[in-house]
Enzyme design. Structure first.
Site: not given
Ligand code: M6R
Length: 613
Positions: A103-104, A490, A493, A486, A2, A27, A608, A77
């Site tokens: 937000n929260g 990728k 997601e 990773e 959010c 967000r 994000k 979100w």
């Molecule tokens: O902002 P952060 O690095 O703490 O976020 C962690 C994860 O939410 C973030 O890496 C997420 O897995 C991404 N969508 C990966 O692409």
């Protein structure tokens, strides 16, 4: 998750709010909404889906109807309740006199809902947020003062929140408060701003005030008053915002993700500048407050992070243990926080987070701070909540990452971890020769990534060939095991293909049962310590008719025939190879998702910054 923004001043509030929300859309994109202060009433406009839907709806309105000097906005979100119009923010009390954005997560919302229902309140949404609107309105009924009402109400709440609240009886102010969720005030001239992230307001002001947990702020166009939880007036430092407005442009690329992958060589050059001169000079990390004596005292390192940042931490385990001989544990923040915290003054805790806002990581870091561990934060946002908790900071300086799928920030995290490992080893006088090799490889890395990027066409062709598969397996060993994790993350997601990363040696302990001609296996096999081992695992997969894609700097002629496709990367020392291998995986995931027509930059269900537990 959010995003919230608030504005009061002489500009037309809707313009500032929509512009601010456009920078916060990463967000969440389940719905968007604004509340605008009108004549003795508050006007609310909401739309489902992305912000552009709200903008289109507002275009159809009479401009007079949306003209206002003050307003609050939100992009959602969904946590509690489906992404419906009824659940979209802002939320109001029954008489519509009070409205807020949030937000929260309000953890005890059901209990409060029961209490308010008994008082005759009716609810129109399934959200936890609506409870807060009614509760503050209920308290306002008793006090007729918005600051007091917010204070009374938030004392009854459990969970995390950033609220911006307006009341029609107090048309010349907005009240805001936060606990465990980001919120800052932008100080302007004859106008003031509120935002969950500086990107929303950086265009308008360079001065910001960061609210502490439980502080309550009242902003008018000319004043900012901040109160502590006992409602005593207090003063917070006004800080200069750290960067210029960012032109959030795709620079001709179809998606931000592709642009950000292509920025990786420059991101690395940027990080290395001033930190490594050449392979013979020592690494310089000015914001790492650990001298030789302190480093020699460290007997344990814990790395805490989520998602992609967690995978960077896993690479960190391999390299830090190798170079410093200090044992390293890596754990996801969400698991770390719900068991006994074992850390002390001899523990170095490294928190990794692109956003610096991830709720679980913040909670974990707060826990270890109580144990007097030295906290080193690796983040892309040096003004973030997490950075503010650090004893030492490694700012990865990757620039704003817009695409929800992390790419350039991962590479920047990896490079920062290598620098840290070398820095610590140098202080301990360890492994000089190996350090020189790694420093040399880091300096060469931008050019080697450029070579991978110039092979994009081939990766694109391979992506097309595999885009119809429903499942994928990624395998690797050693320091590239995290690359398999990773790479799979990728792909899943952004393309929604079911992809899983495995340590190659684990294949025969279960996953091999899934292999047949419908299952592509991408194997990362650098010419290093584990090359032969991974090759044996590839042979096993081949024997089960799996489609095999090899990512390697060289594959022996005798093995070439078992692969359906091979993507070659430049020669590189094993220790630094995760940065090259992941670039291949990022491109492959990107091109598959793009080929499938997915919303690459804003994949469904993701946000994000994950600011809720
Ligand atoms: O902002 P952060 O690095 O703490 O976020 C962690 C994860 O939410 C973030 O890496 C997420 O897995 C991404 N969508 C990966 O692409």
């Amino acid at each position: 998750m959010c995003g919230i923004v608030g504005y009061i001043g002489c500009q037309n509030a809707i313009d500032v709010l929509l512009d601010g929300l456009s920078h916060l859309e990463y967000r969440g994109y389940d719905s968007a909404g604004v509340a605008l202060m009108g004549e003795n009433k508050i006007n609310i406009h909401k739309a489902l889906g992305k912000l552009c839907n709200l903008i289109e709806d507002l275009k159809k309105k009479d401009p007079k109807e949306i003209k206002s000097h003050a307003g609050i906005g939100h992009i959602r979100w969904a946590t509690h309740g489906l992404p419906t119009l009824a659940n979209a923010h802002p939320h109001s009390c029954n008489c519509k006199g009070l409205t807020l954005v949030h937000n929260g997560i309000i953890e005890n919302y059901q209990e409060i809902k029961n209490f308010l229902t008994e008082k005759g309140v009716t609810f129109t949404s399934q959200t936890d947020t609506e409870v807060a609107a009614h509760l503050i309105a209920y308290e306002y009924g008793k006090t007729k003062d918005l600051i007091q009402a917010v204070s009374n109400a938030t004392k009854k709440l459990k969970g995390a929140w950033a609220f911006c609240v307006m009341h029609k009886n107090e048309p010349d102010s907005i009240v805001a408060t936060r606990k465990n969720a980001p919120l800052l005030i932008g100080k302007g001239n004859g106008e003031n701003f509120l935002a969950s992230d500086i990107v929303a307001i950086i265009k308008y002001t360079k001065k910001a005030i960061y609210l502490e947990d439980n502080q309550i702020a009242k902003i008018t166009k000319d004043t900012i008053s901040i109160y502590n939880e006992d409602l005593i007036l207090t003063e917070n430092k006004v800080e200069s915002l750290p960067f210029e407005p960012v032109a959030l442009s795709k620079m001709g690329y179809k998606h931000f993700m592709l642009k950000e992958i292509n920025e990786q060589p420059d991101v690395i050059r940027n990080i290395l500048q001033g930190k490594i001169k050449d392979e013979f000079s020592k690494v310089n990390l000015p914001d790492v407050n650990l001298d030789k004596k302190q480093i020699e005292k460290i007997n344990r390192i814990q790395i805490i992070a989520c998602g992609t940042s967690f995978h960077a931490g896993l690479v960190g385990k391999y390299i830090i243990e190798e170079l410093t001989n200090i044992p390293v544990e890596v754990e996801t923040s969400s698991e770390y926080i719900y068991r006994k915290t074992i850390a002390d003054e001899k523990t170095l805790v490294i928190g990794i987070s692109q956003s610096g806002e991830t709720a679980d990581t913040i909670t974990a870091i707060k826990q270890v701070k109580e144990k007097n561990a030295h906290v080193l934060i690796i983040t892309n946002r040096k003004e973030s909540l997490l950075a503010r908790l650090s004893d030492s900071l490694l700012h990865i300086n990757a620039g704003i990452e817009v695409s929800v799928a992390a790419t350039k920030s991962y590479i920047a995290q990896l490079v920062s971890i290598y620098l840290l490992a070398i820095y610590m080893a140098e202080k301990k006088d360890e492994k000089e020769e190996k350090l020189q090799t790694i420093k040399h490889e880091l300096l060469m890395l931008p050019a080697k990534i450029e070579a991978v990027l110039s092979n994009s066409k081939k990766i694109q062709e391979i992506a097309k060939k595999y885009s119809s598969y429903k499942n994928f397996i990624f395998i690797a060993r050693g320091i590239n095991y995290p690359s398999a994790l990773e790479g799979a993350l990728k792909l899943k997601e952004i393309s929604y293909i079911n992809a899983t990363g495995y340590a190659a040696g684990e294949l025969k302990h279960g996953p091999i049962a899934m292999l047949d001609e419908t299952m592509p296996v991408l194997a990362i096999l650098n010419k290093g310590m584990v090359y032969d081992k991974v090759m044996s695992n590839c042979e096993e997969a081949y024997a089960r008719r799996a489609k095999l894609i090899g990512v390697a700097n060289n594959i022996d002629d005798k093995h070439k025939t078992i692969f359906d496709d091979i993507i070659l990367i430049p020669d590189i020392d094993d220790s630094v190879s995760p940065a090259l291998n992941i670039t291949v995986c990022q491109l492959l995931a990107y091109f598959i998702a793009e080929y499938l027509g997915k919303d690459v930059d804003q994949p469904r269900n993701l946000a994000k910054s994950v600011t809720v537990e």
